[in-house]
Write a protein that holds these residues in place. Sequence first.
Motif, PDB file in Angstrom:
ATOM      1  N   GLY A  24       0.838  -1.187   0.000  1.00  0.00           N
ATOM      2  CA  GLY A  24       0.000   0.000   0.000  1.00  0.00           C
ATOM      3  C   GLY A  24       0.874   1.238   0.000  1.00  0.00           C
ATOM      4  N   PRO A  25       0.295   2.381  -0.246  1.00  0.00           N
ATOM      5  CA  PRO A  25       1.087   3.616  -0.306  1.00  0.00           C
ATOM      6  C   PRO A  25       1.293   4.266   1.062  1.00  0.00           C
ATOM      7  CG  PRO A  25      -1.173   4.081  -0.868  1.00  0.00           C
ATOM      8  CD  PRO A  25      -1.090   2.584  -0.646  1.00  0.00           C
ATOM      9  N   TYR A  26       1.105   3.510   2.117  1.00  0.00           N
ATOM     10  CA  TYR A  26       1.118   4.075   3.456  1.00  0.00           C
ATOM     11  C   TYR A  26       2.519   4.133   4.054  1.00  0.00           C
ATOM     12  CZ  TYR A  26      -3.684   2.696   2.716  1.00  0.00           C
ATOM     13  OH  TYR A  26      -4.929   2.532   2.178  1.00  0.00           O
ATOM     14  N   LEU A  27       2.716   5.043   5.026  1.00  0.00           N
ATOM     15  CA  LEU A  27       3.990   5.128   5.725  1.00  0.00           C
ATOM     16  C   LEU A  27       4.283   3.829   6.467  1.00  0.00           C
ATOM     17  CD1 LEU A  27       3.700   8.746   7.185  1.00  0.00           C
ATOM     18  CD2 LEU A  27       4.972   7.997   5.166  1.00  0.00           C
ATOM     19  N   VAL A  28       3.261   3.285   7.131  1.00  0.00           N
ATOM     20  CA  VAL A  28       3.363   1.978   7.778  1.00  0.00           C
ATOM     21  C   VAL A  28       2.622   0.996   6.867  1.00  0.00           C
ATOM     22  CG1 VAL A  28       2.759   0.626   9.817  1.00  0.00           C
ATOM     23  CG2 VAL A  28       3.386   3.030  10.057  1.00  0.00           C
ATOM     24  N   PRO A  29       3.272  -0.087   6.403  1.00  0.00           N
ATOM     25  CA  PRO A  29       2.625  -1.013   5.468  1.00  0.00           C
ATOM     26  C   PRO A  29       1.286  -1.532   5.992  1.00  0.00           C
ATOM     27  CG  PRO A  29       4.935  -1.566   5.730  1.00  0.00           C
ATOM     28  CD  PRO A  29       4.624  -0.503   6.752  1.00  0.00           C
ATOM     29  N   ALA A  30       0.275  -1.527   5.122  1.00  0.00           N
ATOM     30  CA  ALA A  30      -1.073  -1.960   5.503  1.00  0.00           C
ATOM     31  C   ALA A  30      -1.113  -3.380   6.070  1.00  0.00           C
ATOM     32  CB  ALA A  30      -2.022  -1.817   4.319  1.00  0.00           C
ATOM     33  N   PRO A  31      -0.408  -4.364   5.485  1.00  0.00           N
ATOM     34  CA  PRO A  31      -0.500  -5.727   6.023  1.00  0.00           C
ATOM     35  C   PRO A  31       0.027  -5.884   7.444  1.00  0.00           C
ATOM     36  CG  PRO A  31       0.449  -5.755   3.826  1.00  0.00           C
ATOM     37  CD  PRO A  31       0.361  -4.322   4.244  1.00  0.00           C
ATOM     38  N   THR A  32       0.930  -5.023   7.879  1.00  0.00           N
ATOM     39  CA  THR A  32       1.467  -5.160   9.236  1.00  0.00           C
ATOM     40  C   THR A  32       0.527  -4.589  10.286  1.00  0.00           C
ATOM     41  OG1 THR A  32       2.702  -3.094   9.057  1.00  0.00           O
ATOM     42  CG2 THR A  32       3.869  -5.117   8.461  1.00  0.00           C
ATOM     43  N   THR A  33      -0.396  -3.722   9.878  1.00  0.00           N
ATOM     44  CA  THR A  33      -1.342  -3.131  10.828  1.00  0.00           C
ATOM     45  C   THR A  33      -2.733  -3.732  10.706  1.00  0.00           C
ATOM     46  OG1 THR A  33      -1.868  -1.355   9.283  1.00  0.00           O
ATOM     47  CG2 THR A  33      -0.084  -0.944  10.856  1.00  0.00           C
ATOM     48  N   SER A  34      -2.914  -4.698   9.806  1.00  0.00           N
ATOM     49  CA  SER A  34      -4.230  -5.301   9.557  1.00  0.00           C
ATOM     50  C   SER A  34      -4.216  -6.780   9.921  1.00  0.00           C
ATOM     51  CB  SER A  34      -4.598  -5.146   8.085  1.00  0.00           C
ATOM     52  OG  SER A  34      -4.564  -3.799   7.701  1.00  0.00           O
ATOM     53  N   LYS A  35      -5.423  -7.359   9.995  1.00  0.00           N
ATOM     54  CA  LYS A  35      -5.563  -8.792  10.281  1.00  0.00           C
ATOM     55  C   LYS A  35      -6.224  -9.478   9.095  1.00  0.00           C
ATOM     56  CE  LYS A  35      -6.041  -8.203  15.240  1.00  0.00           C
ATOM     57  NZ  LYS A  35      -6.911  -8.377  16.398  1.00  0.00           N
ATOM     58  N   PHE A  36      -5.657 -10.609   8.669  1.00  0.00           N
ATOM     59  CA  PHE A  36      -6.228 -11.433   7.604  1.00  0.00           C
ATOM     60  C   PHE A  36      -7.091 -12.497   8.265  1.00  0.00           C
ATOM     61  CE2 PHE A  36      -5.891 -15.158   4.745  1.00  0.00           C
ATOM     62  CZ  PHE A  36      -6.533 -14.614   3.648  1.00  0.00           C
TER      63      PHE A  36
END
Length: 143
Positions: A24-36
Amino acid sequence: MIAYPHPITPPPGYAVLVVSVNRGPYLVPAPTTSKFKVNGQVVPIPGEGTWQVAVPAGQHDVRYTDLMGIPLITTGILAHPGTVQHLSFRFGGWRNRVHDGRGTDVTKFGLWSNYSILLATLVGLGVVCCGGIGLVAAFSSSP
């Protein structure tokens, strides 16, 4: 369920879900802050890349949620025994989407990205603040 960073062979009665996740274009990567999650069960995916998950055959609800459980991207799959299903979760600048192995958009729900939500919030606040200042100025300058 466990996510593997390498190809796996499905056990009898299972299918393999190949999940590709971008940063993702975020400063903190989206997969590390989200739950699958698959059918509400959290599958630990440590970050961006391609991951293999064995799922039982049948209908499944697949989603990424934020830390509070609010869905960011949702889709559904019908897994057949012994097959491989590809899903590519794309956290974008404007919308979050999921595509299948052929590139078809299979998103049931894709929340607007953090950037588009921030932009809409700033525009709303600007209208409220500037509109309020304009009303005060209009009433204070009247005779």
